[in-house]
Design a protein around this motif. Structure first.
Motif, PDB file in Angstrom:
ATOM      1  N   LYS A 258     -17.963  -1.795  -0.919  1.00  0.00           N
ATOM      2  CA  LYS A 258     -18.448  -1.966   0.447  1.00  0.00           C
ATOM      3  C   LYS A 258     -19.509  -0.920   0.779  1.00  0.00           C
ATOM      4  O   LYS A 258     -20.558  -1.252   1.343  1.00  0.00           O
ATOM      5  CB  LYS A 258     -17.266  -1.874   1.426  1.00  0.00           C
ATOM      6  N   ALA A 259     -19.248   0.317   0.407  1.00  0.00           N
ATOM      7  CA  ALA A 259     -20.220   1.387   0.663  1.00  0.00           C
ATOM      8  C   ALA A 259     -21.519   1.129  -0.089  1.00  0.00           C
ATOM      9  O   ALA A 259     -22.624   1.342   0.445  1.00  0.00           O
ATOM     10  CB  ALA A 259     -19.623   2.736   0.266  1.00  0.00           C
ATOM     11  N   MET A 260     -21.408   0.664  -1.337  1.00  0.00           N
ATOM     12  CA  MET A 260     -22.591   0.376  -2.146  1.00  0.00           C
ATOM     13  C   MET A 260     -23.438  -0.729  -1.519  1.00  0.00           C
ATOM     14  O   MET A 260     -24.660  -0.600  -1.385  1.00  0.00           O
ATOM     15  CB  MET A 260     -22.167  -0.038  -3.561  1.00  0.00           C
ATOM     16  N   LEU A 261     -22.792  -1.826  -1.111  1.00  0.00           N
ATOM     17  CA  LEU A 261     -23.533  -2.949  -0.540  1.00  0.00           C
ATOM     18  C   LEU A 261     -24.172  -2.572   0.790  1.00  0.00           C
ATOM     19  O   LEU A 261     -25.314  -2.957   1.078  1.00  0.00           O
ATOM     20  CB  LEU A 261     -22.604  -4.154  -0.377  1.00  0.00           C
ATOM     21  N   ARG A 262     -23.452  -1.815   1.600  1.00  0.00           N
ATOM     22  CA  ARG A 262     -24.014  -1.383   2.884  1.00  0.00           C
ATOM     23  C   ARG A 262     -25.224  -0.472   2.686  1.00  0.00           C
ATOM     24  O   ARG A 262     -26.181  -0.515   3.468  1.00  0.00           O
ATOM     25  CB  ARG A 262     -22.938  -0.663   3.703  1.00  0.00           C
ATOM     26  N   ARG A 263     -25.169   0.331   1.629  1.00  0.00           N
ATOM     27  CA  ARG A 263     -26.253   1.267   1.357  1.00  0.00           C
ATOM     28  C   ARG A 263     -27.484   0.566   0.790  1.00  0.00           C
ATOM     29  O   ARG A 263     -28.621   0.982   1.036  1.00  0.00           O
ATOM     30  CB  ARG A 263     -25.753   2.337   0.375  1.00  0.00           C
ATOM     31  N   ALA A 264     -27.265  -0.497   0.043  1.00  0.00           N
ATOM     32  CA  ALA A 264     -28.362  -1.086  -0.731  1.00  0.00           C
ATOM     33  C   ALA A 264     -28.841  -2.450  -0.240  1.00  0.00           C
ATOM     34  O   ALA A 264     -29.986  -2.831  -0.512  1.00  0.00           O
ATOM     35  CB  ALA A 264     -27.931  -1.211  -2.197  1.00  0.00           C
ATOM     36  N   VAL A 265     -27.977  -3.216   0.445  1.00  0.00           N
ATOM     37  CA  VAL A 265     -28.334  -4.581   0.843  1.00  0.00           C
ATOM     38  C   VAL A 265     -28.525  -4.635   2.358  1.00  0.00           C
ATOM     39  O   VAL A 265     -27.566  -4.452   3.104  1.00  0.00           O
ATOM     40  CB  VAL A 265     -27.249  -5.592   0.407  1.00  0.00           C
ATOM     41  N   PRO A 266     -29.732  -4.867   2.819  1.00  0.00           N
ATOM     42  CA  PRO A 266     -29.968  -4.857   4.262  1.00  0.00           C
ATOM     43  C   PRO A 266     -29.392  -6.085   4.963  1.00  0.00           C
ATOM     44  O   PRO A 266     -29.207  -7.145   4.351  1.00  0.00           O
ATOM     45  CB  PRO A 266     -31.502  -4.850   4.368  1.00  0.00           C
ATOM     46  N   ALA A 267     -29.091  -5.913   6.238  1.00  0.00           N
ATOM     47  CA  ALA A 267     -28.702  -7.044   7.069  1.00  0.00           C
ATOM     48  C   ALA A 267     -29.957  -7.795   7.489  1.00  0.00           C
ATOM     49  O   ALA A 267     -31.074  -7.279   7.421  1.00  0.00           O
ATOM     50  CB  ALA A 267     -27.937  -6.556   8.292  1.00  0.00           C
ATOM     51  N   THR A 268     -29.791  -9.041   7.909  1.00  0.00           N
ATOM     52  CA  THR A 268     -30.909  -9.817   8.427  1.00  0.00           C
ATOM     53  C   THR A 268     -30.421 -10.753   9.518  1.00  0.00           C
ATOM     54  O   THR A 268     -29.280 -11.228   9.476  1.00  0.00           O
ATOM     55  CB  THR A 268     -31.602 -10.629   7.323  1.00  0.00           C
ATOM     56  N   ALA A 269     -31.276 -10.998  10.481  1.00  0.00           N
ATOM     57  CA  ALA A 269     -30.999 -11.997  11.511  1.00  0.00           C
ATOM     58  C   ALA A 269     -31.791 -13.274  11.239  1.00  0.00           C
ATOM     59  O   ALA A 269     -31.658 -14.249  11.968  1.00  0.00           O
ATOM     60  CB  ALA A 269     -31.342 -11.451  12.890  1.00  0.00           C
ATOM     61  N   GLN A 270     -32.615 -13.270  10.184  1.00  0.00           N
ATOM     62  CA  GLN A 270     -33.403 -14.442   9.803  1.00  0.00           C
ATOM     63  C   GLN A 270     -32.679 -15.161   8.669  1.00  0.00           C
ATOM     64  O   GLN A 270     -32.996 -14.999   7.488  1.00  0.00           O
ATOM     65  CB  GLN A 270     -34.802 -14.015   9.376  1.00  0.00           C
ATOM     66  N   ASP A 271     -31.672 -15.932   9.050  1.00  0.00           N
ATOM     67  CA  ASP A 271     -30.814 -16.567   8.062  1.00  0.00           C
ATOM     68  C   ASP A 271     -30.722 -18.064   8.298  1.00  0.00           C
ATOM     69  O   ASP A 271     -31.239 -18.598   9.287  1.00  0.00           O
ATOM     70  CB  ASP A 271     -29.404 -15.945   8.082  1.00  0.00           C
ATOM     71  N   VAL A 272     -30.100 -18.741   7.372  1.00  0.00           N
ATOM     72  CA  VAL A 272     -29.864 -20.174   7.478  1.00  0.00           C
ATOM     73  C   VAL A 272     -28.443 -20.454   6.992  1.00  0.00           C
ATOM     74  O   VAL A 272     -27.972 -19.860   6.017  1.00  0.00           O
ATOM     75  CB  VAL A 272     -30.890 -20.971   6.647  1.00  0.00           C
ATOM     76  N   VAL A 273     -27.741 -21.318   7.707  1.00  0.00           N
ATOM     77  CA  VAL A 273     -26.410 -21.761   7.294  1.00  0.00           C
ATOM     78  C   VAL A 273     -26.525 -23.180   6.764  1.00  0.00           C
ATOM     79  O   VAL A 273     -27.068 -24.071   7.442  1.00  0.00           O
ATOM     80  CB  VAL A 273     -25.406 -21.690   8.462  1.00  0.00           C
ATOM     81  N   LEU A 274     -26.036 -23.377   5.566  1.00  0.00           N
ATOM     82  CA  LEU A 274     -26.065 -24.670   4.896  1.00  0.00           C
ATOM     83  C   LEU A 274     -24.657 -25.245   4.845  1.00  0.00           C
ATOM     84  O   LEU A 274     -23.721 -24.577   4.399  1.00  0.00           O
ATOM     85  CB  LEU A 274     -26.612 -24.491   3.474  1.00  0.00           C
ATOM     86  N   VAL A 275     -24.491 -26.471   5.330  1.00  0.00           N
ATOM     87  CA  VAL A 275     -23.209 -27.185   5.292  1.00  0.00           C
ATOM     88  C   VAL A 275     -23.419 -28.468   4.506  1.00  0.00           C
ATOM     89  O   VAL A 275     -24.311 -29.258   4.830  1.00  0.00           O
ATOM     90  CB  VAL A 275     -22.701 -27.512   6.710  1.00  0.00           C
ATOM     91  N   PHE A 276     -22.590 -28.682   3.473  1.00  0.00           N
ATOM     92  CA  PHE A 276     -22.777 -29.824   2.574  1.00  0.00           C
ATOM     93  C   PHE A 276     -21.395 -30.310   2.126  1.00  0.00           C
ATOM     94  O   PHE A 276     -20.703 -29.613   1.394  1.00  0.00           O
ATOM     95  CB  PHE A 276     -23.635 -29.377   1.383  1.00  0.00           C
ATOM     96  N   VAL A 277     -20.978 -31.474   2.621  1.00  0.00           N
ATOM     97  CA  VAL A 277     -19.670 -32.038   2.288  1.00  0.00           C
ATOM     98  C   VAL A 277     -19.858 -33.444   1.750  1.00  0.00           C
ATOM     99  O   VAL A 277     -20.573 -34.258   2.349  1.00  0.00           O
ATOM    100  CB  VAL A 277     -18.738 -32.091   3.521  1.00  0.00           C
ATOM    101  N   THR A 278     -19.202 -33.750   0.624  1.00  0.00           N
ATOM    102  CA  THR A 278     -19.216 -35.115   0.093  1.00  0.00           C
ATOM    103  C   THR A 278     -17.774 -35.582  -0.108  1.00  0.00           C
ATOM    104  O   THR A 278     -16.905 -34.803  -0.506  1.00  0.00           O
ATOM    105  CB  THR A 278     -19.958 -35.205  -1.255  1.00  0.00           C
TER     106      THR A 278
END
Length: 369
Positions: A258-278
């Protein structure tokens, strides 16, 4: 209806704004983080500083409320649900954790109040969609549920940005996953079952992650030959996560990861949610397939810019609270997501955040590795 909302993070803030905007709910936000609460106070949303890990303190704070929405990390779900039962209030949460959901079901036994966990996107909305498609067949063969919360503009090697709870993300990558194979419920390993597919000309991969099925394995037991849930990512993400979790053994050091990801991977508000059900099966003597697809993008809601994952997660729990208040859902006991009628959800003022999303035009065949 007086609502206690526990958790003043990004999702909690979104829920509070959506409910307040209606004028139909009196919302008070609980958290122990004074800074997070101050952001809501600046918008005239009432707050109360409470230790969310203290069940007795929560029980006392919940006196006089009608319902509680838990927007805290999954590992606090049982504590908060226990406090809700002791205080005599209805309970809703967003947990994806399988063990927490089983514990909440036990808490809900013989309760005069409703307990409805997993009210987010996945588990949550995805299960509502899958169950609706499943009911359209006389003989159900296969249901595939795929969801991705992705950066719109990936730039790093993981092709990923932090868009929601990092605790929940790590948990779903590490815990065993339920599935139905050849008509039998099984446990499968996270990050396995790799497959590749294309939607709208964009290439994706998908793989097993925990919790997304909710209670659907139990609901569809004996009715479907194959049922599974997989998270969608851009190609290459899964291989790097396996390297971190397996080769570097970070699965046994979640705090370090968790500490590693928080330190290295930035957050973003420019995202997309994909929903795909078959869903595939027999109807009117023919083998047919029904597909439900959506892409939801970040936009302004209630006058505030919200990411797609905020919109879909907060919108889902607010829609279900509305449906509960309107008598569409049971008044007491444990409530499964698949008890929510899909059309009632989509017709709801909050559910329309999903209905207004863009349908996906082209789906290229899924190819499993």
């Amino acid at each position: 209806m007086k609502i206690a909302l526990i958790g003043a993070g990004l999702i909690g803030q979104s829920i509070a704004r959506m409910l307040r905007e209606t004028g139909d709910y009196e919302v008070v936000v609980f958290d122990r983080d004074a800074h997070a609460l101050s952001l809501l106070e600046a918008q005239d949303i009432p707050t109360r500083r409470v230790n969310s890990a203290d069940a007795n303190a929560l029980r006392l704070a919940l006196q006089g409320f009608d319902a509680l929405i838990n927007a805290m990390p999954y590992y606090l779900a049982v504590t908060v649900a226990t406090a809700a039962k002791a205080a005599g209030v209805h309970y809703f949460d967003l947990t994806e954790d399988v063990r927490a959901t089983h514990a909440i079901r036990a808490i809900a036994e013989e309760s005069t109040h409703a307990f409805m966990p997993q009210c987010g996107l996945a588990p949550g909305f995805i299960g509502i969609v899958a169950n609706e498609l499943a009911q359209r067949f006389t003989e159900l063969r296969e249901v595939k549920m795929r969801v991705g919360a992705l950066p719109e503009f990936p730039t790093n090697a993981l092709k990923y940005n932090l868009t929601w709870s990092i605790d929940g993300l790590i948990n779903e990558y590490c815990q065993p996953c339920e599935a139905i194979r050849d008509g039998s419920t099984q446990w499968v390993q996270p990050l396995e079952g790799l497959e590749h597919f294309s939607l709208d000309g964009t290439e994706y991969e998908a793989f097993n992650t925990s919790g997304g099925l909710g209670t659907l394995c139990e609901t569809l037991a004996g009715k479907v030959e194959s049922l599974d849930y997989k998270s969608v990512r851009y190609p290459g993400h899964r291989e790097l996560m396996k390297f971190l979790l397996d080769d570097l053994r970070m699965s046994s050091d979640r705090d370090g990861l968790k500490a590693m990801l928080r330190r290295a991977v930035p957050a973003t508000a420019q995202d997309v949610v994909l929903v795909f059900v078959t869903a595939t099966g027999m109807r009117d003597g023919r083998l047919v397939q029904d597909v439900f697809t959506r892409k939801i993008f970040a936009k302004k809601v209630c006058g505030v810019s919200m990411s797609a994952i905020q919109i879909t997660t907060a919108g889902a729990v607010c829609a279900e609270l509305d449906l509960f208040r309107d008598g569409v859902l049971p008044e007491s006991g444990f409530i499964r997501q698949e008890q929510v009628p899909l059309q009632a959800f989509l017709d709801n003022r909050f559910g329309r955040l999903y209905e207004g999303a863009r349908e996906i035009a082209g789906v290229r065949e899924i190819v499993e590795a």
